[in-house]
Design a protein around this motif. Structure first.
Motif, PDB file in Angstrom:
ATOM      1  N   VAL A  66       0.836  -1.204   0.000  1.00  0.00           N
ATOM      2  CA  VAL A  66       0.000   0.000   0.000  1.00  0.00           C
ATOM      3  C   VAL A  66       0.874   1.258   0.000  1.00  0.00           C
ATOM      4  O   VAL A  66       0.606   2.211  -0.738  1.00  0.00           O
ATOM      5  N   VAL A  73      -5.302   3.095  -2.686  1.00  0.00           N
ATOM      6  CA  VAL A  73      -6.215   3.570  -1.638  1.00  0.00           C
ATOM      7  C   VAL A  73      -6.492   5.069  -1.689  1.00  0.00           C
ATOM      8  O   VAL A  73      -7.431   5.540  -1.029  1.00  0.00           O
ATOM      9  N   VAL A  78     -11.431   2.981   2.964  1.00  0.00           N
ATOM     10  CA  VAL A  78     -10.682   1.749   3.165  1.00  0.00           C
ATOM     11  C   VAL A  78     -11.149   1.047   4.426  1.00  0.00           C
ATOM     12  O   VAL A  78     -11.364   1.679   5.467  1.00  0.00           O
ATOM     13  N   ALA A  92      -2.642   2.714   4.907  1.00  0.00           N
ATOM     14  CA  ALA A  92      -3.633   3.295   4.004  1.00  0.00           C
ATOM     15  C   ALA A  92      -3.848   4.780   4.302  1.00  0.00           C
ATOM     16  O   ALA A  92      -3.949   5.601   3.387  1.00  0.00           O
ATOM     17  N   ALA A  97      -5.741   7.679   1.871  1.00  0.00           N
ATOM     18  CA  ALA A  97      -7.119   7.197   1.872  1.00  0.00           C
ATOM     19  C   ALA A  97      -8.064   8.291   2.367  1.00  0.00           C
ATOM     20  O   ALA A  97      -7.719   9.083   3.253  1.00  0.00           O
ATOM     21  N   VAL A 100     -10.357   5.629   6.817  1.00  0.00           N
ATOM     22  CA  VAL A 100      -9.926   4.277   7.131  1.00  0.00           C
ATOM     23  C   VAL A 100     -10.696   3.783   8.342  1.00  0.00           C
ATOM     24  O   VAL A 100     -10.712   4.435   9.393  1.00  0.00           O
ATOM     25  N   VAL A 140     -12.222  -0.154  -0.738  1.00  0.00           N
ATOM     26  CA  VAL A 140     -11.079  -1.063  -0.735  1.00  0.00           C
ATOM     27  C   VAL A 140     -11.078  -1.819   0.589  1.00  0.00           C
ATOM     28  O   VAL A 140     -11.195  -1.207   1.657  1.00  0.00           O
TER      29      VAL A 140
END
Length: 213
Positions: A66, A73, A78, A92, A97, A100, A140
Motif C-alpha cells: 500500500v 487507496v 478503506v 492506508a 485514503a 480508514v 477497498v
C-alpha cells in the motif's frame, strides 16, 4: 475500559519501527508468551494469541504494498478487516485514503489501533465488531495475515469475495499460511519479510500480496 486498555497496550508493548515499513511505528511486544499469559486475566481475548502486539508477516507485506502503491487507496474509503495492530490501516491513511476503518473482535486490538494511529499522526476509526457475515461498505478492503485457521479463512474469504462482487477492491497479505484459498486471486507483490523465531520459527517469511478476482 478504553483508558485501561490503552494503558495496557502502552505498558506491555514498546513503540518501535516495523521492519518492512520503517516509516510506521507500532507498539510491539518483545516476545509472545509472557504477553499471552497477561491477556488471560482481565484482558482475556477470544483470540488466543495477542495478535495486536506484533507486526505479522502478512500485514507487513500488505502495508508495504500500500505504501509503495498509494493509488490503490488514495481518495477511497478503506476497510482494514481483522486489523490487529492497525498496521495496514495506518499504511492506508498515510497513503492518502479518504477514510480508514479498522475492525477487530479483540478489545485490545481496538486500543492498539487507537494508540498506534496517534503515534503515526493519522486518523483511523477502530470498531469492535464481527462484520464477516455482512457487507464491507468500503471501496477497498485490506486483510493482512488472515488465513491462519480453516474456519476463519473460510469466513474471511467469503467476506472478501462478497466485497468484490459489490464493487470493492480486495487485497490480502499472506506468508504462505496453510489455509490460504487456492482461488486467492492474482499475486501483485512478493516480499521477504523480517520476523522472529519466537513468532514464526524463522527469521524471514516469503510473503505475497494477492488481489482478489
Amino acid at each position: 475500559m478504553t483508558d485501561l486498555a490503552d494503558a495496557f497496550v502502552r505498558l506491555h508493548a514498546r513503540l518501535a519501527p516495523v521492519p518492512l515499513t520503517p516509516e510506521i511505528v507500532l507498539h510491539q511486544a518483545d516476545e509472545p508468551i509472557g504477553l499471552w499469559e497477561l491477556t488471560e486475566g482481565q484482558f482475556r481475548s477470544e483470540q488466543p494469541p495477542p495478535f495486536w502486539a506484533f507486526a505479522w508477516a502478512g500485514g507487513q507485506g500488505l502495508a508495504r504494498y500500500v505504501l509503495d502503491n498509494p493509488s490503490v487507496v488514495a481518495g477511497r474509503r478503506v476497510l482494514d478487516v481483522a486489523c490487529g495492530s492497525g498496521l495496514v490501516g495506518i499504511a492506508a491513511a498515510l497513503s492518502g485514503a479518504a477514510s480508514v476503518r479498522a475492525v477487530d473482535i479483540d478489545p485490545l486490538s481496538i486500543a492498539a489501533v487507537s494508540v498506534n494511529a496517534a503515534a503515526n499522526g493519522v486518523t483511523v476509526t477502530a470498531d469492535l465488531a464481527d462484520i464477516l457475515d455482512g457487507p464491507a461498505d468500503a471501496d477497498v478492503v485490506l486483510a493482512g495475515d488472515v488465513f491462519y485457521s480453516q474456519a476463519f479463512a473460510t469466513r474471511m474469504f467469503g467476506f472478501l469475495r462478497r466485497a468484490r462482487k459489490a464493487g470493492a477492491d480486495a487485497y490480502a497479505g499472506d506468508p504462505g499460511r496453510a489455509f490460504r484459498p487456492g482461488a486467492a486471486g492474482t499475486e501483485v507483490a512478493s516480499y521477504e519479510v523480517p520476523t522472529t523465531m519466537a513468532l514464526e520459527s524463522v527469521t524471514t517469511k516469503q510473503t505475497s500480496v494477492w488481489r482478489l478476482p
